[in-house]
Design a protein around this motif. Structure first.
Motif, PDB file in Angstrom:
ATOM      1  N   ILE A  84       0.843  -1.201   0.000  1.00 41.96           N
ATOM      2  CA  ILE A  84       0.000   0.000   0.000  1.00 41.96           C
ATOM      3  C   ILE A  84       0.875   1.247   0.000  1.00 41.96           C
ATOM      4  O   ILE A  84       0.673   2.174  -0.786  1.00 41.96           O
ATOM      5  N   GLU A  85       1.860   1.276   0.879  1.00 37.19           N
ATOM      6  CA  GLU A  85       2.724   2.450   0.989  1.00 37.19           C
ATOM      7  C   GLU A  85       3.521   2.686  -0.293  1.00 37.19           C
ATOM      8  O   GLU A  85       3.715   3.845  -0.711  1.00 37.19           O
ATOM      9  N   ALA A 107      -4.358   1.578   7.466  1.00 31.31           N
ATOM     10  CA  ALA A 107      -4.642   2.991   7.207  1.00 31.31           C
ATOM     11  C   ALA A 107      -3.366   3.828   7.306  1.00 31.31           C
ATOM     12  O   ALA A 107      -3.158   4.761   6.520  1.00 31.31           O
ATOM     13  N   LEU A 108      -2.503   3.493   8.262  1.00 38.76           N
ATOM     14  CA  LEU A 108      -1.252   4.236   8.414  1.00 38.76           C
ATOM     15  C   LEU A 108      -0.373   4.126   7.181  1.00 38.76           C
ATOM     16  O   LEU A 108       0.425   5.032   6.896  1.00 38.76           O
ATOM     17  N   ALA A 109      -0.480   3.032   6.440  1.00 38.61           N
ATOM     18  CA  ALA A 109       0.324   2.853   5.236  1.00 38.61           C
ATOM     19  C   ALA A 109      -0.200   3.682   4.068  1.00 38.61           C
ATOM     20  O   ALA A 109       0.506   3.839   3.062  1.00 38.61           O
ATOM     21  N   CYS A 110      -1.423   4.188   4.174  1.00 40.26           N
ATOM     22  CA  CYS A 110      -2.007   4.983   3.093  1.00 40.26           C
ATOM     23  C   CYS A 110      -1.410   6.384   3.079  1.00 40.26           C
ATOM     24  O   CYS A 110      -0.888   6.876   4.086  1.00 40.26           O
ATOM     25  N   GLY A 136       2.897  -1.319  12.431  1.00 36.51           N
ATOM     26  CA  GLY A 136       2.312  -0.246  13.218  1.00 36.51           C
ATOM     27  C   GLY A 136       3.255   0.373  14.224  1.00 36.51           C
ATOM     28  O   GLY A 136       3.203   1.582  14.468  1.00 36.51           O
ATOM     29  N   THR A 137       4.141  -0.431  14.832  1.00 34.16           N
ATOM     30  CA  THR A 137       5.044   0.143  15.823  1.00 34.16           C
ATOM     31  C   THR A 137       6.041   1.097  15.186  1.00 34.16           C
ATOM     32  O   THR A 137       6.628   1.937  15.872  1.00 34.16           O
ATOM     33  N   ALA A 138       6.258   0.989  13.882  1.00 33.57           N
ATOM     34  CA  ALA A 138       7.132   1.930  13.169  1.00 33.57           C
ATOM     35  C   ALA A 138       6.345   3.114  12.633  1.00 33.57           C
ATOM     36  O   ALA A 138       6.760   4.273  12.765  1.00 33.57           O
ATOM     37  N   ARG A 139       5.197   2.855  12.007  1.00 32.53           N
ATOM     38  CA  ARG A 139       4.463   3.932  11.339  1.00 32.53           C
ATOM     39  C   ARG A 139       3.702   4.830  12.311  1.00 32.53           C
ATOM     40  O   ARG A 139       3.601   6.040  12.092  1.00 32.53           O
ATOM     41  N   LEU A 140       3.141   4.252  13.377  1.00 27.89           N
ATOM     42  CA  LEU A 140       2.308   5.055  14.273  1.00 27.89           C
ATOM     43  C   LEU A 140       3.070   6.224  14.889  1.00 27.89           C
ATOM     44  O   LEU A 140       2.587   7.363  14.847  1.00 27.89           O
TER      45      LEU A 140
END
Length: 233
Positions: A84-85, A107-110, A136-140
């Motif tokens: 996605i990213e 959603a965070l990858a969008c 998630g622990t990286a993107r959030l």
């Protein structure tokens, strides 16, 4: 469980498993990655069917995994988030209803996240003795900052759409997320692709600046006549 509909400049990808709040299995993750990465439209709108955006991983698919299989499942989710990213298209998450765990991570990858007033967000994995492992622990923390990221991930609490907007988890709260996707899709496809590449670039600032200037030059060379015509109006 993944439905794809193509229109002018816009692909809509729908998570369609409403009876399970659009929770994702291994096959669902693969199908989602293919639907987004394979888009030939400049913009993809990612949405969920029914009362939820996505409940994350299907816990029925997780509960019986051994350690090796659990690692493989996490890696599969990470590959989907990366797809996605890294998609050529701009990916807009339209979040209506619940986004939980892996749903937040996707959603965070969008590139753009917008929510309806009915949207809610939570990372409830700690209540079950697990955590979001689809990146998630990286993107959030990159999106909301370390403090809010730790608060969400360690408490498992639920935040509403307006709180999510104030945190930076979403950029807008709107009644109709697809309208935002269409607004973006109305713009020049080449410019959209270049802006995504530039904003996503995490190299050193001076290296980014050089690539930014080169990309700007390419777009002006390609669109010069159109720019001049618009200026003369």
């Amino acid at each position: 469980m993944i439905h794809v509909a193509d229109g002018p400049n816009l692909r809509t990808v729908t998570l369609s498993r409403p009876e399970r709040r659009n929770a994702l299995t291994r096959d669902g993750l693969d199908d989602l990655a293919d639907a987004v990465a394979g888009a030939d439209r400049p913009v993809v709108h990612l949405r969920g069917e029914g009362s939820a955006f996505c409940a994350g991983a299907d816990l029925d698919a997780v509960a019986d995994l051994d350690r090796e299989s659990a690692v493989a499942f996490a890696e599969r989710g990470q590959r989907t988030a990366d797809a996605i990213e890294d998609a050529d298209s701009v990916v807009v998450a339209g979040i209506d209803g619940a986004a939980r765990g892996g749903g937040v991570e996707l959603a965070l990858a969008c590139d753009v996240r917008v929510a309806t007033p009915a949207a809610t967000f939570a990372e409830p994995g700690v209540k079950l003795g697990i955590f979001g492992a689809w990146g998630g622990t990286a993107r959030l923390p990159d999106v909301v900052g370390r403090g809010d990221a730790l608060d969400l991930a360690l408490s498992g609490r639920t935040v509403d759409a307006e709180r999510a907007r104030r945190m930076g988890l979403v950029s807008r709260v709107v009644d109709d997320p697809v309208a935002v996707a269409r607004e973006i899709a109305d713009n020049d496809p080449a410019a959209l692709r270049v802006v995504k590449e530039r904003v996503r670039d995490d190299d050193a600032v001076d290296a980014q600046a050089a690539r930014e200037a080169d990309a700007f030059g390419d777009l002006v060379a390609e669109n010069g006549p159109a720019i001049a015509a618009r200026r003369e109006r």
